[in-house]
Scaffold this motif. Structure first.
Motif, short mmCIF file in Angstrom:
data_model
loop_
_atom_site.label_atom_id
_atom_site.label_comp_id
_atom_site.label_asym_id
_atom_site.label_seq_id
_atom_site.Cartn_x
_atom_site.Cartn_y
_atom_site.Cartn_z
N MET A 41 -6.52 1.36 -0.29
CA MET A 41 -6.36 2.46 0.72
C MET A 41 -7.79 2.76 1.16
SD MET A 41 -3.32 4.97 -0.47
CE MET A 41 -3.49 5.06 -2.21
N GLY A 42 -8.55 2.81 0.27
CA GLY A 42 -10.05 3.19 0.74
C GLY A 42 -10.57 2.13 1.70
N ALA A 43 -10.21 0.75 1.32
CA ALA A 43 -10.80 -0.60 2.17
C ALA A 43 -10.12 -0.22 3.51
CB ALA A 43 -10.28 -1.70 1.39
N GLU A 44 -8.82 0.16 3.62
CA GLU A 44 -8.14 0.39 4.92
C GLU A 44 -8.80 1.56 5.68
OE1 GLU A 44 -5.45 -1.38 5.62
OE2 GLU A 44 -5.05 -0.65 7.42
N LEU A 45 -9.30 2.56 4.89
CA LEU A 45 -10.03 3.38 5.51
C LEU A 45 -11.42 3.37 6.08
CD1 LEU A 45 -8.59 6.55 3.52
CD2 LEU A 45 -8.33 6.29 5.85
N GLY A 46 -11.68 1.85 5.72
CA GLY A 46 -13.41 1.79 5.88
C GLY A 46 -14.38 2.00 5.02
#
Ligand SMILES: [Fe+2]
Ligand SMILES: [Fe+2]
Ligand SMILES: [Fe+2]
Ligand SMILES: [Fe+2]
Length: 400
Positions: A41-46
């Motif tokens: 999820m953190g990766a999706e948030l950049g």
């Protein structure tokens, strides 16, 4: 001293996963899955790699104070059973422990608020807008894994989990998190982390660096490990810390340098971490253990090794910690080593462990005096089990 942060977090997550599966009945690798889902999820948030690592670290640690809280309650009422109605205290204690970690500043509030619900019905009544994003991500990952046991996944289960997340949007979780989870964790990604497969995937997202830490930082970090182990049972609530302090004190007595004394402290703090795998009925049994129960109890030494083997920067600490039940005559466990294979610090941890255990109270006995404890140890030394010289050094150093 250099210590691998990812190895440490993997070790800690393995230890904590045993606790969660005993307390909540969640499947093994729970904290690793929570960390992995958060990282997705953190990766999706950049998020940057550094932010992702910190988030995964906090996620691994989300329930670090569970044993401590349960032990504190059981000290007052032995029949206490953890109940979801009182989630606040382990969050507070866990956040306090997080302060001992070198990356605390970047994960402030993540553990404290990991049970906050978006509608303010969580333990501290924070609305989603008032809850740090790391805490919200941990909350979603934790709750979805608790509800759906994601160690094995089918497309049907995945769809049910999404429906559940959507149904709880705006209540348990902020409305935006449903879409975030769906995009960050499509079915094939969730399928990838079944069973033991989560471990290598988590290793990929955890920070791959071994920072140089001063002894103060290592000691406060080690104290967190020791607390988690010691509070598994309130009967042993100072055992590992006592051994850490006494081992470091004996290191100084032997003229070892600061680095070695710090490592001795660490070995003492970590030596019984495998006890997290032993059921409390055995740890807290008021009578003598049966042969079968004792066989289970003995498995903690190998379990300590399985948990600590990830600390590859400090192999000496692993052996000092994990050989604490080996005896000079080969009658110890788990490896049946003999005198020729046991060095001074491995023998020291064994002797300190016995001294500490004898002087402590247990469900079936009172703590013995220094003199009585030493007399028993001298008998063991005469029988060729433990080091006679180290026993005399302990006798002299800790005498009243
Ligand atoms: Fe929790
Ligand atoms: Fe959890
Ligand atoms: Fe032990
Ligand atoms: Fe021990």
């Amino acid at each position: 001293m250099k210590i691998s942060m990812s190895g440490t977090l993997i070790a800690l997550s393995t230890a904590l996963d045993y606790v969660e599966s005993e307390v909540f009945g969640v499947t093994t690798h729970h904290s690793k899955r929570v960390a992995y889902l958060c990282a997705r999820m953190g990766a999706e948030l950049g998020y940057s790699p550094k932010e992702l690592s910190a988030l995964a670290g906090a996620a691994v640690m989300h329930d670090n104070a569970l044993t401590e809280y349960i032990a504190a309650r059981r000290a007052m009422d032995n029949s206490f059973v953890f109940d979801n109605a009182e989630l606040g205290p382990h969050c507070k204690m866990g956040e306090r422990n997080m302060r001992c970690l070198p990356f605390y500043e970047s994960v402030k509030g993540a553990v404290l608020y990991h049970h906050e619900n978006a509608d303010g019905s969580g333990p501290f009544h924070k609305l989603a807008a008032e809850t740090p994003q790391f805490a919200q991500l941990i909350h979603v990952a934790d709750q979805v894994d608790n509800a759906f046991h994601l160690d094995d996944v089918s497309e049907r289960k995945y769809e049910e989990a999404l429906k559940w997340l959507e149904a709880n949007s705006g209540m348990l979780f902020d409305g935006s998190l449903f879409d975030l989870f769906r995009h960050a964790v499509p079915y094939p990604e969730l399928k990838k982390i079944e069973g033991n497969a989560v471990l290598p995937l988590l290793e990929e997202v955890l920070p791959d660096y071994s920072p140089e830490y001063d002894s103060h930082t290592i000691i406060s970090f080690a104290t967190v490990f020791a607390r988690i182990t010691d509070y598994k049972s309130h009967f042993t609530s100072t055992h590992s810390l006592g051994i850490a302090e006494k081992s470091a004190a004996m290191g100084r007595f032997f003229g070892e340098d600061t680095d070695t004394c710090t490592k001795l402290y660490l070995a003492g703090a970590l030596h019984d971490i495998g006890k997290l795998t032993i059921p409390n009925e055995i740890l807290e049994k008021p009578d003598k253990l049966t042969d079968e129960e004792f066989a289970v109890m003995k498995t903690h030494a190998r379990a300590s090794y399985e948990i600590l083997k990830n600390l590859t920067d400090i192999p000496d600490v692993i052996s000092w910690a994990c050989l604490h039940h080996e005896k000079l005559d080969g009658s110890g466990y788990p490896f049946g080593k003999t005198a020729a294979e046991l060095n001074r610090n491995e023998r020291l941890l064994c002797c300190i462990d016995i001294y500490q255990a004898l002087t402590e109270a247990r469900p079936y006995k009172k703590g013995l005096s220094h003199d009585k404890s030493i007399a028993i140890m001298q008998g063991m030394a005469q029988d060729g089990k433990i080091d006679a010289g180290i026993t005399e050094d302990i006798a002299a150093y800790f005498k009243g």
